[in-house]
Design an enzyme around this catalytic site. Structure first.
Site, PDB file in Angstrom:
ATOM      1  N   GLU A 102       0.601  -1.361  -0.145  1.00  0.00           N
ATOM      2  CA  GLU A 102      -0.085   0.043   0.106  1.00  0.00           C
ATOM      3  C   GLU A 102       0.785   1.154  -0.030  1.00  0.00           C
ATOM      4  O   GLU A 102       1.999   1.320   0.575  1.00  0.00           O
ATOM      5  CB  GLU A 102      -0.771   0.105   1.269  1.00  0.00           C
ATOM      6  CG  GLU A 102      -2.183  -0.094   0.925  1.00  0.00           C
ATOM      7  CD  GLU A 102      -3.093   0.996   0.438  1.00  0.00           C
ATOM      8  OE1 GLU A 102      -2.523   1.580  -0.655  1.00  0.00           O
ATOM      9  OE2 GLU A 102      -4.307   0.889   0.470  1.00  0.00           O
ATOM     10  N   ASP A 103       0.510   2.293  -0.477  1.00  0.00           N
ATOM     11  CA  ASP A 103       1.003   3.652  -0.297  1.00  0.00           C
ATOM     12  C   ASP A 103       0.934   4.223   1.029  1.00  0.00           C
ATOM     13  O   ASP A 103       1.905   4.771   1.406  1.00  0.00           O
ATOM     14  CB  ASP A 103       0.555   4.595  -1.498  1.00  0.00           C
ATOM     15  CG  ASP A 103      -0.983   4.801  -1.616  1.00  0.00           C
ATOM     16  OD1 ASP A 103      -1.651   3.986  -0.692  1.00  0.00           O
ATOM     17  OD2 ASP A 103      -1.597   5.743  -2.255  1.00  0.00           O
ATOM     18  N   ASP A 106      -4.232   5.400   6.286  1.00  0.00           N
ATOM     19  CA  ASP A 106      -4.694   6.558   7.059  1.00  0.00           C
ATOM     20  C   ASP A 106      -5.680   6.297   8.189  1.00  0.00           C
ATOM     21  O   ASP A 106      -5.281   5.833   9.222  1.00  0.00           O
ATOM     22  CB  ASP A 106      -5.672   7.507   5.844  1.00  0.00           C
ATOM     23  CG  ASP A 106      -5.881   8.773   6.238  1.00  0.00           C
ATOM     24  OD1 ASP A 106      -5.487   9.186   7.443  1.00  0.00           O
ATOM     25  OD2 ASP A 106      -6.784   9.329   5.632  1.00  0.00           O
ATOM     26  N   THR A 107      -6.808   6.058   7.741  1.00  0.00           N
ATOM     27  CA  THR A 107      -7.888   5.628   8.850  1.00  0.00           C
ATOM     28  C   THR A 107      -7.735   4.288   9.302  1.00  0.00           C
ATOM     29  O   THR A 107      -8.172   3.564  10.068  1.00  0.00           O
ATOM     30  CB  THR A 107      -9.301   5.887   8.529  1.00  0.00           C
ATOM     31  OG1 THR A 107      -9.581   5.141   7.456  1.00  0.00           O
ATOM     32  CG2 THR A 107      -9.536   7.376   8.530  1.00  0.00           C
ATOM     33  N   GLY A 108      -6.985   3.547   7.951  1.00  0.00           N
ATOM     34  CA  GLY A 108      -6.898   2.125   8.079  1.00  0.00           C
ATOM     35  C   GLY A 108      -8.243   1.309   7.819  1.00  0.00           C
ATOM     36  O   GLY A 108      -8.020  -0.029   7.439  1.00  0.00           O
ATOM     37  N   THR A 110      -9.278   1.092   4.743  1.00  0.00           N
ATOM     38  CA  THR A 110      -9.488   0.132   3.296  1.00  0.00           C
ATOM     39  C   THR A 110      -8.835  -1.175   3.700  1.00  0.00           C
ATOM     40  O   THR A 110      -9.502  -2.252   3.271  1.00  0.00           O
ATOM     41  CB  THR A 110      -8.336   0.856   2.517  1.00  0.00           C
ATOM     42  OG1 THR A 110      -8.999   2.279   2.103  1.00  0.00           O
ATOM     43  CG2 THR A 110      -8.240   0.337   1.300  1.00  0.00           C
ATOM     44  N   LYS A 134      -0.262   7.142   8.701  1.00  0.00           N
ATOM     45  CA  LYS A 134      -0.725   8.137   9.656  1.00  0.00           C
ATOM     46  C   LYS A 134      -1.253   7.659  10.603  1.00  0.00           C
ATOM     47  O   LYS A 134      -2.175   7.466  10.829  1.00  0.00           O
ATOM     48  CB  LYS A 134      -1.575   9.155   8.931  1.00  0.00           C
ATOM     49  CG  LYS A 134      -1.222   9.930   7.574  1.00  0.00           C
ATOM     50  CD  LYS A 134      -2.509  10.568   7.129  1.00  0.00           C
ATOM     51  CE  LYS A 134      -2.040  11.446   6.011  1.00  0.00           C
ATOM     52  NZ  LYS A 134      -3.285  11.922   5.266  1.00  0.00           N
ATOM     53  N   PHE A 155      -2.164  15.995   4.677  1.00  0.00           N
ATOM     54  CA  PHE A 155      -2.243  15.473   3.490  1.00  0.00           C
ATOM     55  C   PHE A 155      -0.944  15.290   2.799  1.00  0.00           C
ATOM     56  O   PHE A 155      -0.232  16.402   2.781  1.00  0.00           O
ATOM     57  CB  PHE A 155      -3.198  16.076   2.742  1.00  0.00           C
ATOM     58  CG  PHE A 155      -4.063  15.121   1.508  1.00  0.00           C
ATOM     59  CD1 PHE A 155      -4.715  14.380   1.833  1.00  0.00           C
ATOM     60  CD2 PHE A 155      -3.490  15.362   0.367  1.00  0.00           C
ATOM     61  CE1 PHE A 155      -5.243  13.609   0.923  1.00  0.00           C
ATOM     62  CE2 PHE A 155      -3.963  14.636  -0.782  1.00  0.00           C
ATOM     63  CZ  PHE A 155      -4.820  13.459  -0.384  1.00  0.00           C
ATOM     64  N   ASP A 162      -1.741  10.865  -4.743  1.00  0.00           N
ATOM     65  CA  ASP A 162      -2.442  11.931  -5.502  1.00  0.00           C
ATOM     66  C   ASP A 162      -3.177  12.871  -4.579  1.00  0.00           C
ATOM     67  O   ASP A 162      -3.798  12.545  -3.642  1.00  0.00           O
ATOM     68  CB  ASP A 162      -3.269  11.566  -6.508  1.00  0.00           C
ATOM     69  CG  ASP A 162      -4.335  10.912  -5.938  1.00  0.00           C
ATOM     70  OD1 ASP A 162      -4.462  10.041  -5.285  1.00  0.00           O
ATOM     71  OD2 ASP A 162      -5.874  11.292  -6.448  1.00  0.00           O
ATOM     72  N   ARG A 168       0.748  12.407  -8.827  1.00  0.00           N
ATOM     73  CA  ARG A 168       1.463  11.217  -8.644  1.00  0.00           C
ATOM     74  C   ARG A 168       2.786  10.837  -9.195  1.00  0.00           C
ATOM     75  O   ARG A 168       3.604  10.091  -8.839  1.00  0.00           O
ATOM     76  CB  ARG A 168       0.553  10.160  -9.211  1.00  0.00           C
ATOM     77  CG  ARG A 168      -0.846   9.889  -8.754  1.00  0.00           C
ATOM     78  CD  ARG A 168      -1.502   8.520  -9.469  1.00  0.00           C
ATOM     79  NE  ARG A 168      -2.978   8.495  -9.247  1.00  0.00           N
ATOM     80  CZ  ARG A 168      -3.600   8.195  -7.940  1.00  0.00           C
ATOM     81  NH1 ARG A 168      -2.858   7.737  -6.929  1.00  0.00           N
ATOM     82  NH2 ARG A 168      -4.851   8.064  -8.156  1.00  0.00           N
TER      83      ARG A 168
END
Ligand code: IMP
Ligand code: MG
Length: 178
Positions: A102-103, A106-108, A110, A134, A155, A162, A168
């Site tokens: 993964e890149d 964030d919230t996790g 996904t 994060k 961000f 992106d 990107r």
């Protein structure tokens, strides 16, 4: 190094090319230690992870497979927001050592939804390798196994990531200027 402007926002340099390159090499060494004899399957989560994954796998010199998946989100089935379905997983990963690339976490959410989807087809193991995390933004119980950089909540763009489809292509990572 200069700021960049994408759409309406300005981003400032954050992680430069050599910092990223060095860390990617370190991650590849950690991954090699665990997976060199397991012929793992790397599942690259498109679009954001494409540059990270390509740099990472070039540092690996053992048998491995590289496949690409995408998560499509659609609304309306859950009160908690988007439900994501996995597209492109045509490979049989039963009994294989799987590493998700993964890149950014964030919230996790996904990956929190993706991991159980993959478990349904009975891989031998599943690990998560993310370039960025994060940590303060995590809202679910998720632990990445290989983390490039723990970053603040701001961000970021570049190196595959992106802002509204722009950014990107930049070879380093920029952070939203405040
Ligand atoms: P999560 O489900 O909240 O962990 O979000 C993960 C996805 O959101 C990542 O794979 C990115 O596509 C996107 N994302 C989260 N934070 C950023 C950011 O700072 N820059 C660009 N994309 C981000
Ligand atoms: Mg992503």
């Amino acid at each position: 190094m200069n700021n960049i402007k994408l759409h309406d926002k300005v981003f400032e340099p954050y992680l430069d090319k050599s910092t990223i390159e060095n860390r990617v090499l370190e991650l590849s060494i950690d991954i090699t230690k665990v997976y060199k004899d397991q012929n793992p399957v790397f599942l690259v989560v498109l679009n954001g992870a494409f540059i990270f994954a390509s740099d990472l796998v070039k540092c690996l010199d053992f048998d491995c497979e590289i496949h690409f998946i995408k998560l499509s989100s659609y609304e309306g089935l859950s009160t908690t927001g988007d439900i994501k379905t996995v597209i492109g997983l045509t490979e049989n990963i039963e009994n294989r050592a799987v590493v998700i690339i993964e890149d950014i976490v964030d919230t996790g959410k996904t990956l929190y939804h993706l991991v159980p989807e993959l478990k349904k087809v009975h891989p031998k193991s599943i690990a998560i390798c993310t370039l960025l995390q994060k940590t303060e933004a995590l809202t679910v119980d998720l632990k990445a196994d290989f983390i490039g950089f723990e970053i603040s909540n701001r961000f970021v763009v570049g190196y595959g990531l992106d802002y509204d489809n722009l950014g990107r292509n930049y070879p380093m990572i920029y952070q939203l200027k405040i």
